[in-house]
Design a protein around this motif. Structure first.
Motif, PDB file in Angstrom:
ATOM      1  N   LEU A  35       0.835  -1.200   0.000  1.00 51.60           N
ATOM      2  CA  LEU A  35       0.000   0.000   0.000  1.00 51.60           C
ATOM      3  C   LEU A  35       0.873   1.254   0.000  1.00 51.60           C
ATOM      4  CD1 LEU A  35      -3.006   0.832   0.125  1.00 51.60           C
ATOM      5  CD2 LEU A  35      -2.768   0.935   2.610  1.00 51.60           C
ATOM      6  N   SER A  36       1.956   1.209   0.756  1.00 52.62           N
ATOM      7  CA  SER A  36       2.886   2.339   0.805  1.00 52.62           C
ATOM      8  C   SER A  36       3.533   2.572  -0.551  1.00 52.62           C
ATOM      9  CB  SER A  36       3.965   2.077   1.861  1.00 52.62           C
ATOM     10  OG  SER A  36       4.939   3.091   1.867  1.00 52.62           O
ATOM     11  N   LEU A  37       3.871   1.493  -1.253  1.00 53.12           N
ATOM     12  CA  LEU A  37       4.482   1.619  -2.581  1.00 53.12           C
ATOM     13  C   LEU A  37       3.510   2.250  -3.574  1.00 53.12           C
ATOM     14  CD1 LEU A  37       6.374  -1.784  -2.892  1.00 53.12           C
ATOM     15  CD2 LEU A  37       7.393   0.479  -2.674  1.00 53.12           C
ATOM     16  N   VAL A  38       2.249   1.850  -3.517  1.00 56.01           N
ATOM     17  CA  VAL A  38       1.246   2.425  -4.419  1.00 56.01           C
ATOM     18  C   VAL A  38       1.069   3.915  -4.132  1.00 56.01           C
ATOM     19  CG1 VAL A  38      -1.185   2.411  -5.098  1.00 56.01           C
ATOM     20  CG2 VAL A  38       0.011   0.249  -4.738  1.00 56.01           C
ATOM     21  N   ALA A  39       0.990   4.258  -2.846  1.00 57.97           N
ATOM     22  CA  ALA A  39       0.751   5.648  -2.458  1.00 57.97           C
ATOM     23  C   ALA A  39       1.902   6.565  -2.857  1.00 57.97           C
ATOM     24  CB  ALA A  39       0.517   5.737  -0.950  1.00 57.97           C
ATOM     25  N   SER A  40       3.135   6.040  -2.857  1.00 57.40           N
ATOM     26  CA  SER A  40       4.294   6.875  -3.161  1.00 57.40           C
ATOM     27  C   SER A  40       4.776   6.710  -4.597  1.00 57.40           C
ATOM     28  CB  SER A  40       5.442   6.537  -2.204  1.00 57.40           C
ATOM     29  OG  SER A  40       5.818   5.172  -2.331  1.00 57.40           O
ATOM     30  N   SER A  41       4.065   5.951  -5.402  1.00 54.72           N
ATOM     31  CA  SER A  41       4.485   5.716  -6.785  1.00 54.72           C
ATOM     32  C   SER A  41       4.256   6.956  -7.639  1.00 54.72           C
ATOM     33  CB  SER A  41       3.708   4.541  -7.381  1.00 54.72           C
ATOM     34  OG  SER A  41       2.340   4.880  -7.551  1.00 54.72           O
ATOM     35  N   GLU A  42       4.733   6.896  -8.882  1.00 57.77           N
ATOM     36  CA  GLU A  42       4.592   8.021  -9.796  1.00 57.77           C
ATOM     37  C   GLU A  42       3.301   7.947 -10.619  1.00 57.77           C
ATOM     38  OE1 GLU A  42       8.095   8.300 -12.156  1.00 57.77           O
ATOM     39  OE2 GLU A  42       9.401   8.781 -10.459  1.00 57.77           O
ATOM     40  N   LEU A  43       2.372   7.101 -10.213  1.00 57.71           N
ATOM     41  CA  LEU A  43       1.079   7.048 -10.880  1.00 57.71           C
ATOM     42  C   LEU A  43       0.355   8.383 -10.732  1.00 57.71           C
ATOM     43  CD1 LEU A  43      -0.295   3.562  -9.754  1.00 57.71           C
ATOM     44  CD2 LEU A  43       0.353   4.202 -12.072  1.00 57.71           C
ATOM     45  N   SER A  44      -0.539   8.662 -11.646  1.00 57.45           N
ATOM     46  CA  SER A  44      -1.364   9.860 -11.519  1.00 57.45           C
ATOM     47  C   SER A  44      -2.308   9.704 -10.335  1.00 57.45           C
ATOM     48  CB  SER A  44      -2.182  10.071 -12.794  1.00 57.45           C
ATOM     49  OG  SER A  44      -3.121   9.019 -12.964  1.00 57.45           O
ATOM     50  N   ILE A  45      -2.883  10.815  -9.902  1.00 57.73           N
ATOM     51  CA  ILE A  45      -3.842  10.766  -8.802  1.00 57.73           C
ATOM     52  C   ILE A  45      -4.996   9.828  -9.136  1.00 57.73           C
ATOM     53  CG2 ILE A  45      -5.528  12.108  -7.492  1.00 57.73           C
ATOM     54  CD1 ILE A  45      -2.741  12.670  -6.616  1.00 57.73           C
ATOM     55  N   ILE A  46      -5.484   9.908 -10.369  1.00 59.82           N
ATOM     56  CA  ILE A  46      -6.587   9.033 -10.796  1.00 59.82           C
ATOM     57  C   ILE A  46      -6.151   7.574 -10.749  1.00 59.82           C
ATOM     58  CG2 ILE A  46      -8.086   8.404 -12.730  1.00 59.82           C
ATOM     59  CD1 ILE A  46      -8.844  11.004 -11.342  1.00 59.82           C
ATOM     60  N   GLY A  47      -4.942   7.292 -11.209  1.00 61.54           N
ATOM     61  CA  GLY A  47      -4.434   5.922 -11.187  1.00 61.54           C
ATOM     62  C   GLY A  47      -4.326   5.375  -9.777  1.00 61.54           C
ATOM     63  N   LYS A  48      -3.823   6.213  -8.859  1.00 61.23           N
ATOM     64  CA  LYS A  48      -3.712   5.785  -7.467  1.00 61.23           C
ATOM     65  C   LYS A  48      -5.089   5.546  -6.853  1.00 61.23           C
ATOM     66  CE  LYS A  48       0.655   8.148  -6.478  1.00 61.23           C
ATOM     67  NZ  LYS A  48       1.327   9.187  -5.646  1.00 61.23           N
ATOM     68  N   LEU A  49      -6.025   6.475  -7.107  1.00 61.65           N
ATOM     69  CA  LEU A  49      -7.375   6.320  -6.558  1.00 61.65           C
ATOM     70  C   LEU A  49      -8.046   5.054  -7.089  1.00 61.65           C
ATOM     71  CD1 LEU A  49      -8.748   9.976  -6.615  1.00 61.65           C
ATOM     72  CD2 LEU A  49      -8.388   8.547  -4.599  1.00 61.65           C
TER      73      LEU A  49
END
Length: 205
Positions: A35-49
């Motif tokens: 979960l921490s990796l997803v939250a700090s990744s370079e994905l866009s906000i939409i991608g993370k959400l």
């Protein structure tokens, strides 16, 4: 869900017999790291959400009894996991509403200069070998001397070398499956070090 850490968590939950506290704790810790990796990744906000909502839906489905879930402590870990995902979703919304709080100034050295931009030119497999060796050694700690988690090291190296590991746990597992050459980068680093250390400070003035 194809995430290795999430699959490990749900496999534990779906076991017919009650999982042990150790099994639940280990699977939960791996899920938190993911979960921490997803939250700090370079994905866009939409991608993370999108990823967060998918995780929330899957976890809520288990917790609400759509699958056979044993009683405590499994329910406790599920409740904690859902709460963590919802917290990350709230933080993402907060980052959108308050971009000034999300911005991080570039690191500055003691001399007042911006830290140089470093980029990793070898393969990600080799970099994972280096990260894994540091993780196993326990040499890297926080300011209080506590050992960092594997995911924390991954995030640090991603930031430091401007790279992205899509599935760091799977990549680490691939290293364990090597047969002929369990280590490639480390012997090469050792060779380069021993070959050049004798000239250190002599030819580079």
């Amino acid at each position: 869900m194809k995430y290795h850490s999430f699959c490990s968590f749900t496999e534990i939950i779906q076991k017919k017999e009650n999982p042990t506290e150790s099994e639940l704790s280990s699977a939960y810790e791996e899920f938190v790291n993911h979960l921490s990796l997803v939250a700090s990744s370079e994905l866009s906000i939409i991608g993370k959400l999108r990823k967060m909502r998918q995780l929330e839906l899957e976890l809520a489905t288990y917790r609400n009894g759509k699958y056979s879930v044993p009683d405590n402590p499994t329910t406790i870990y599920l409740t904690k996991a859902v709460a963590l995902v919802r917290t990350e979703i709230d933080l993402l919304h907060f980052a959108v509403d308050h971009p000034e709080c999300h911005a991080v100034p570039p690191p500055v050295s003691k001399r007042g200069n911006t830290t140089p931009s470093l980029h990793w030119k070898s393969s990600l497999v080799n970099l994972m070998e280096l990260i894994t060796s540091l993780d196993y050694s326990g040499f890297v700690t926080d300011e209080k001397g506590n050992r960092h988690s594997f995911s924390a090291l991954v995030i640090a190296f991603e930031t430091f070398f401007h790279v992205t590991f899509s599935k760091p746990y799977d990549l680490r597992a691939d290293l364990a499956r090597r047969k002929k050459s369990p280590s490639v980068l480390l012997p090469k680093l050792k060779e380069n070090y021993e070959k050049n250390i004798v000239n250190c400070g002599i030819d580079r003035r």
